[in-house]
Design a protein around this motif. Sequence first.
Motif, short mmCIF file in Angstrom:
data_model
loop_
_atom_site.label_atom_id
_atom_site.label_comp_id
_atom_site.label_asym_id
_atom_site.label_seq_id
_atom_site.Cartn_x
_atom_site.Cartn_y
_atom_site.Cartn_z
N ALA A 1 -7.94 1.25 26.28
CA ALA A 1 -8.46 1.92 27.59
C ALA A 1 -9.24 3.69 26.62
O ALA A 1 -10.04 3.64 27.45
N GLN A 2 -8.95 2.82 24.65
CA GLN A 2 -10.13 4.88 24.62
C GLN A 2 -11.47 3.94 24.56
O GLN A 2 -12.36 5.21 25.26
N HIS A 3 -12.39 2.82 24.66
CA HIS A 3 -13.31 2.59 24.88
C HIS A 3 -14.04 1.68 25.48
O HIS A 3 -14.68 1.77 26.02
N ASP B 1 8.43 -8.35 9.37
CA ASP B 1 8.58 -8.89 10.63
C ASP B 1 7.79 -9.16 11.33
O ASP B 1 6.99 -8.16 12.54
N ASP B 2 7.59 -10.27 11.71
CA ASP B 2 6.43 -10.55 13.43
C ASP B 2 7.12 -10.23 14.05
O ASP B 2 5.42 -9.58 15.38
N ALA B 3 8.04 -9.48 14.61
CA ALA B 3 8.57 -9.28 16.16
C ALA B 3 8.30 -8.29 16.92
O ALA B 3 7.07 -7.37 17.30
N VAL B 4 8.49 -6.98 15.22
CA VAL B 4 7.46 -5.55 15.50
C VAL B 4 5.67 -5.69 15.29
O VAL B 4 5.06 -4.87 16.29
N ALA B 5 5.34 -6.92 14.45
CA ALA B 5 4.21 -6.62 14.61
C ALA B 5 3.28 -7.01 15.69
O ALA B 5 2.04 -6.63 16.22
N TYR B 6 4.08 -7.94 16.06
CA TYR B 6 4.06 -7.82 17.67
C TYR B 6 3.35 -6.72 18.12
O TYR B 6 2.71 -6.73 19.42
N ASN B 7 4.57 -6.06 18.76
CA ASN B 7 4.38 -4.76 19.54
C ASN B 7 3.01 -3.98 18.95
O ASN B 7 2.89 -3.42 19.73
N TYR B 8 3.17 -3.79 17.53
CA TYR B 8 2.21 -2.46 17.06
C TYR B 8 0.71 -2.85 17.30
O TYR B 8 -0.61 -2.61 18.00
N GLY B 9 0.83 -4.60 17.37
CA GLY B 9 -0.90 -5.47 17.62
C GLY B 9 -1.03 -5.22 19.26
O GLY B 9 -2.27 -4.44 19.79
N THR B 10 0.12 -5.50 20.17
CA THR B 10 -0.59 -5.18 21.64
C THR B 10 -0.72 -3.97 22.02
O THR B 10 -1.27 -3.73 22.57
N ALA B 11 -0.04 -2.77 21.66
CA ALA B 11 0.51 -1.71 21.44
C ALA B 11 -1.19 -0.86 21.13
O ALA B 11 -1.79 -0.25 21.63
N LEU B 12 -1.95 -0.71 19.69
CA LEU B 12 -2.92 -0.53 19.73
C LEU B 12 -4.25 -1.34 20.13
O LEU B 12 -4.86 -0.82 21.11
N ALA B 13 -4.10 -2.54 20.58
CA ALA B 13 -5.36 -3.03 21.37
C ALA B 13 -5.46 -2.08 23.10
O ALA B 13 -6.43 -1.59 23.03
N HIS C 1 -2.07 -10.55 16.28
CA HIS C 1 -1.58 -9.62 17.91
C HIS C 1 -2.67 -8.49 18.69
O HIS C 1 -2.67 -8.52 19.56
N PHE C 2 -3.46 -8.23 18.01
CA PHE C 2 -4.50 -7.20 18.28
C PHE C 2 -5.74 -8.65 19.09
O PHE C 2 -5.91 -8.15 20.11
N VAL C 3 -5.46 -9.18 18.72
CA VAL C 3 -7.07 -9.85 18.96
C VAL C 3 -6.18 -10.58 20.39
O VAL C 3 -7.16 -11.20 20.95
N ALA C 4 -5.34 -11.21 19.82
CA ALA C 4 -4.86 -11.97 20.78
C ALA C 4 -5.07 -11.33 22.36
O ALA C 4 -5.47 -11.44 23.31
N TYR D 1 -6.35 2.20 13.03
CA TYR D 1 -4.94 3.22 12.67
C TYR D 1 -4.15 2.77 13.51
O TYR D 1 -4.09 3.59 15.20
N PHE D 2 -2.13 2.47 13.01
CA PHE D 2 -1.30 2.67 14.09
C PHE D 2 -1.11 3.73 14.28
O PHE D 2 -0.37 3.50 15.11
N ALA D 3 -0.91 3.86 12.67
CA ALA D 3 -0.89 5.56 12.93
C ALA D 3 -2.31 6.28 11.80
O ALA D 3 -2.28 5.55 10.96
N GLU D 4 -1.50 7.41 12.22
CA GLU D 4 -2.46 8.56 10.88
C GLU D 4 -1.69 9.68 11.18
O GLU D 4 -1.55 10.50 11.66
#
Length: 277
Positions: free
Chosen positions: A47-49, A30-42, A79-82, A173-176
């Motif tokens: 913010a962190q680094h 599901d690429d729609a979820v991947a978009y949410n995950y990638g942008t949130a991780l980015a 989506h992370f890269v974008a 990682y998105f989650a750990e």
Amino acid sequence: MPATYSLHKISNADNFGFSPGDYSRFKYGDDAVAYNYGTALADGFIAQHLVRGDISQQIVVISSPYSFIPTATFTLKNHFVARLNRWLAAHGQPVVQETKVHRTITYKEDYGELNAEERLRLIGNDSFHIDKAFLTNKTLVFLDDIKITGSHERMIMKMVGEYNLQNEIYMLYFAELVSGSIHPKIENFLNYYSVETIFDLDTIIKSGRFCINTRIVKFILNYKHDSFCIFLQGQTDEFINNLYDMALGNGYHTMECYQPNLNHIRNLLFTYNKNLV
């Protein structure tokens, strides 16, 4: 040692900080979820680094290793890269480059069912390869969707040692999983939360935001043959052709467990092409 960043830290088996249903759909394309995950991780990584100026070199983003068929992490990576590139460009910094970690072995086992020792034994038979010259004087960001036991990270760092990479390295990682009291099989709970049968894939595949990946190909090819045949009847020619080509690309036609279902696809495509002629 690499710097590690995870957006969600799992310390409670009843509260992950994200939807198990969405995560399961993500794992099956599901690429729609991947978009949410990638942008949130980015956003979290920025913010962190990046806002603090931790990184001065050009960044190379590297998705989880694969042979021919990308993993689910590959769509998250896109989506992370974008998202990351927009921030870098807005701040006058070089945009991201990408490369791939090549792996040599594919296996039928479901990684999420294994404990830490079994995971390391399985993945330890594999070997990872990367273009060392391309990475010179760059900061490496390795992406994966979830860290459970750390066996994947250990294999990446083994490769880093074998290639004598001197780069600054981040593992994202998105989650750990951070609680030792939670069994690694929690990963399978997440993986299969929304996908219990082959027919649960239908809404994902036909959503208009579907990206094929290794997990869904293995799941389909390893499914009970009668149900598999019924499932295929509801799929488009485009999907069936893509499924077959992806399977061949990963060498699944050489694995006995996948051959009955692959032979059925081959016969379908032969009959279809014969009728066209």
